[in-house]
Design an enzyme around this catalytic site. Structure first.
Site, PDB file in Angstrom:
ATOM      1  NE  ARG A 122     -78.267  -6.405  23.861  1.00 58.32           N
ATOM      2  CZ  ARG A 122     -78.653  -5.509  23.492  1.00 58.32           C
ATOM      3  NH1 ARG A 122     -79.738  -4.735  23.331  1.00 58.32           N
ATOM      4  NH2 ARG A 122     -78.595  -4.701  21.964  1.00 58.32           N
ATOM      5  CD  GLN A 127     -71.569  -2.356  28.879  1.00 56.25           C
ATOM      6  OE1 GLN A 127     -70.996  -1.611  29.748  1.00 56.25           O
ATOM      7  NE2 GLN A 127     -72.578  -1.498  29.454  1.00 56.25           N
ATOM      8  CG  ASP A 130     -73.682  -6.261  22.947  1.00 58.79           C
ATOM      9  OD1 ASP A 130     -73.795  -6.750  22.121  1.00 58.79           O
ATOM     10  OD2 ASP A 130     -74.348  -5.508  23.143  1.00 58.79           O
ATOM     11  CB  SER A 133     -74.380  -3.098  21.923  1.00 57.93           C
ATOM     12  OG  SER A 133     -75.059  -3.308  22.186  1.00 57.93           O
ATOM     13  CE1 TYR A 228     -81.695  -7.011  21.831  1.00 58.07           C
ATOM     14  CE2 TYR A 228     -81.570  -8.434  23.186  1.00 58.07           C
ATOM     15  CZ  TYR A 228     -81.231  -8.167  22.298  1.00 58.07           C
ATOM     16  OH  TYR A 228     -79.249  -8.245  21.893  1.00 58.07           O
TER      17      TYR A 228
END
Length: 383
Positions: A122, A127, A130, A133, A228
């Site tokens: 992350r 991104q 990812d 997500s 997280y």
């Protein structure tokens, strides 16, 4: 270099790993692409769409896997499928490496480079890769629609000649990617939304979406460098359960999104809290498939309690919007392949000076090479 995309075989799965637009980009980059016949149909993409994009269509799944230099897919392979893979090939999918030691070690023994989409670091640079997500974003949206469909009343306030209908009260536990999207979706539908997260740092994000942030004093909490939430102590878990009990009892809908990466999710809604809810209320447990946040939820099912509360644990949420979910996952995969694509040689070449590779490559050249997974296996010897 041959990139293959097999059809997903998990029951109820409607997503496709790659959409025609991404196939076109890979072909343009110099790759050969072959898909299993029917791979994209459930997501709304025909075989002819893929042919037009430059892919070949193969009806022989075993031959397809055996010929691949790179396999792109959503779900982890079976042990039997690992036997089919070429030594030196690369396999990219969700892999669940913390809980699939036998599978991971078999892939290492077969000299397959296994890349886990869960383990994409992350960081800003990654991104666009990812997938956790991107799929969680859609899951947050879908869970609210599931709740609205199951609820015995409407979400929005409505003023009519027959009287005013008050807005539904929605309580969302966990304000990560899925939780924030659930908040936004419930607000769009007109609900009154409250949210809680163990990380006080997300309160501003919750409030910016128009929801109320429920404050519960749990003592010292925080988050990992990846964003997280840190696991709570048993004492903190009890404080959370007691602190949110009144909010749960007053809510028409409760949505839980609490998951701990690589570990069983915490049970954060006890049976007595569900029993205090009004008949016809709905609880949606995002983590039901992995053990559950809600006492009494069942993976893949909707359970109706004795007091008439619906606990939805159907799971695989993003698969309910397969076209958009496929487009997003396909983009994640393409960006990952593109990160390590050698334009001159027209090959996929992992570079371990790149922190994306050190984060997500689990096996390479006959060994488990990911430090996090190696340490996990060393701490939990196989029985």
């Amino acid at each position: 270099m041959l990139i293959v995309i097999p059809k997903e075989t998990l029951s109820g799965e409607r997503r496709a790993s790659l959409v025609p637009d991404s196939v076109k980009k890979l072909v343009r980059a110099g790759a050969d692409v072959s898909i299993e016949a029917g791979m994209g149909i459930a997501a709304g993409f025909s075989d002819s769409d893929y042919k037009e994009a430059g892919a070949s269509i193969n009806t022989d799944r075993q031959q397809l896997l055996a010929s691949a230099d790179i396999v792109l897919r959503l779900h982890k392979p079976t042990l039997a499928e690992v036997d089919l893979l070429k030594p030196g090939s690369t396999h990219i999918s969700f892999l669940d490496p913390f809980n699939e030691r036998e599978l991971v070690e078999k892939m290492a023994a077969k000299n397959v480079s296994a890349i886990s989409m869960e383990m994409i670091p992350r960081i800003t640079r990654s991104q666009k890769m990812d997938a956790l997500s991107s799929q969680a974003n859609l899951a947050g949206y879908v869970m609210v629609l599931k709740a609205a469909n199951a609820l015995n009343r409407i979400f929005a306030m409505m003023m009519t000649p027959a009287g005013t209908l008050k807005p539904a009260k929605v309580f969302i536990i966990g304000a990560g990617v899925a939780g924030l999207q659930a908040i936004a979706t419930a607000k769009r539908l007109g609900a009154k939304v409250t949210a809680f997260d163990t990380r006080d740092v997300v309160a501003e994000q919750v409030e910016s979406l128009g929801a109320k942030f429920l404050k519960i004093d749990l003592g010292e909490t925080g988050q990992t460098k990846e964003g997280y939430a840190l696991a709570l102590t048993p004492e903190q878990m009890e404080l959370q359960k007691q602190g949110q009990k009144a909010e749960i009892a007053e809510s028409d809908v409760v949505i839980t999104t609490a998951q701990l990466f690589g570990r069983k999710p915490p049970v954060i809604v006890a049976a007595d809290a569900v029993a205090a809810m009004k008949p016809g209320s709905v609880v949606v447990d995002m983590a039901a498939e992995n053990g559950g946040n809600v006492e009494g939820s069942a993976p893949g099912e909707t359970v109706v309690t004795e007091n008439g509360v619906h606990i939805v644990g159907t799971g695989n949420w993003a698969s309910d919007v397969p076209r958009d979910a496929s487009q997003m996952y396909s983009s994640n995969l393409f960006n990952l392949v593109d990160e390590f694509w050698d334009e001159e040689a027209k090959t996929f070449a992992l570079n371990f000076d790149n922190e994306i590779a050190t984060g997500c490559v689990i096996t390479h050249q006959g060994a488990v090479v990911n430090d996090v997974i190696k340490n996990h296996y060393n701490k939990t010897p196989q029985s």
